[in-house]
Design an enzyme around this catalytic site. Structure first.
Site, mmCIF file in Angstrom:
data_model
loop_
_atom_site.group_PDB
_atom_site.id
_atom_site.type_symbol
_atom_site.label_atom_id
_atom_site.label_comp_id
_atom_site.label_asym_id
_atom_site.label_seq_id
_atom_site.Cartn_x
_atom_site.Cartn_y
_atom_site.Cartn_z
ATOM 1 C CB ILE A 112 -0.947 -0.001 1.220
ATOM 2 C CG1 ILE A 112 -1.895 -1.194 1.127
ATOM 3 C CG2 ILE A 112 -1.723 1.302 1.326
ATOM 4 C CD1 ILE A 112 -2.702 -1.435 2.384
ATOM 5 C CD GLU B 213 10.017 -0.598 16.409
ATOM 6 O OE1 GLU B 213 10.994 0.149 16.387
ATOM 7 O OE2 GLU B 213 8.889 -0.240 16.820
ATOM 8 C CD GLU C 268 18.839 11.424 15.767
ATOM 9 O OE1 GLU C 268 20.036 11.442 16.111
ATOM 10 O OE2 GLU C 268 18.162 10.393 15.721
ATOM 11 N NE ARG D 9 11.497 10.009 19.769
ATOM 12 C CZ ARG D 9 12.375 9.423 18.984
ATOM 13 N NH1 ARG D 9 12.397 9.710 17.693
ATOM 14 N NH2 ARG D 9 13.242 8.570 19.477
ATOM 15 N NE ARG E 242 -5.796 -9.578 12.057
ATOM 16 C CZ ARG E 242 -7.076 -9.941 11.979
ATOM 17 N NH1 ARG E 242 -7.850 -9.460 11.028
ATOM 18 N NH2 ARG E 242 -7.586 -10.793 12.842
ATOM 19 C CD GLU E 243 -5.490 -1.488 6.550
ATOM 20 O OE1 GLU E 243 -5.386 -0.746 7.558
ATOM 21 O OE2 GLU E 243 -6.228 -1.240 5.592
ATOM 22 C CD GLU F 159 23.811 16.041 8.353
ATOM 23 O OE1 GLU F 159 23.116 16.742 7.600
ATOM 24 O OE2 GLU F 159 24.970 15.702 8.084
ATOM 25 C CD GLU G 164 21.173 4.672 16.635
ATOM 26 O OE1 GLU G 164 20.916 5.783 17.154
ATOM 27 O OE2 GLU G 164 21.220 4.492 15.405
#
Length: 183
Positions: free
Chosen positions: A14, A119, A146, A63, A37-38, A144, A92
């Site tokens: 989609i 995820e 952030e 955020r 299901r999506e 950059e 990270e």
């Protein structure tokens, strides 16, 4: 009976974005029922619980999706298929906190929202931290924009931190740290 489900019968793409893809998929359950299901496909991520000198190092960052600056544990997505989650965590920690850790331990992993999202986040405890010289910090061109503020929080006040944090991955990491400290 296995907890693994059969792959989708078919899928329709989609949307394809920079980080996520959205698909509509049909699945056949064990009883023969077919459900639609999506699903949002995400490459996965690592979250780090960095502990040093009686403090956990948090980050505060904007955020936009929830229109708030949130206090979180440092984290980031796996950048390529098959990337080692520990290597992602090391990168990270260096990018967001400016540290490296001599000691790493897995605190397990979890799905963030398995009804709609693929995820999976790997959680790591990082200790024996050493600050990196600014020249040693990796450069992330994707990051950059952030705006990250490192916020040290005393472990003596861990319960107050848990009460304050509203980000799920950070809550899970902090609760697993609290369990580790009680062992």
């Amino acid at each position: 009976m296995s907890d693994r489900l059969e792959p989708p019968l078919d899928s329709e793409r989609i949307y394809e974005g920079v980080i996520v893809r959205l698909r509509r998929s049909r699945y056949r359950r064990a009883d023969g029922t077919v459900v639609v299901r999506e699903v949002i496909d995400h490459p996965g991520a690592s979250v780090i619980v960095p502990v040093d000198d009686g403090r956990v190092l948090m980050v505060r960052q904007p955020r936009e999706a929830v229109q708030e600056r949130l206090l979180e544990l440092p984290a980031g997505k796996l950048d390529r298929p098959g990337e080692d989650p520990l290597e992602c965590a090391r990168r990270e920690l260096a990018e967001e906190v400016g540290c490296e850790a001599a000691t790493w331990r897995s605190l397990g992993g979890f799905y963030t929202s398995p009804a709609i999202l693929t995820e999976f986040i790997h959680c790591f405890l990082a200790t024996d931290l050493r600050a990196l010289d600014p020249a040693q910090r990796p450069h992330d061109p994707a990051g950059e924009d952030e705006q990250i503020e490192v916020v040290p929080w005393a472990l003596d006040d861990l319960e107050a931190l848990i009460d304050h944090v509203r980000d799920a991955k950070s809550l899970i990491g902090l609760l697993r740290l609290a369990r580790e400290l009680r062992v």
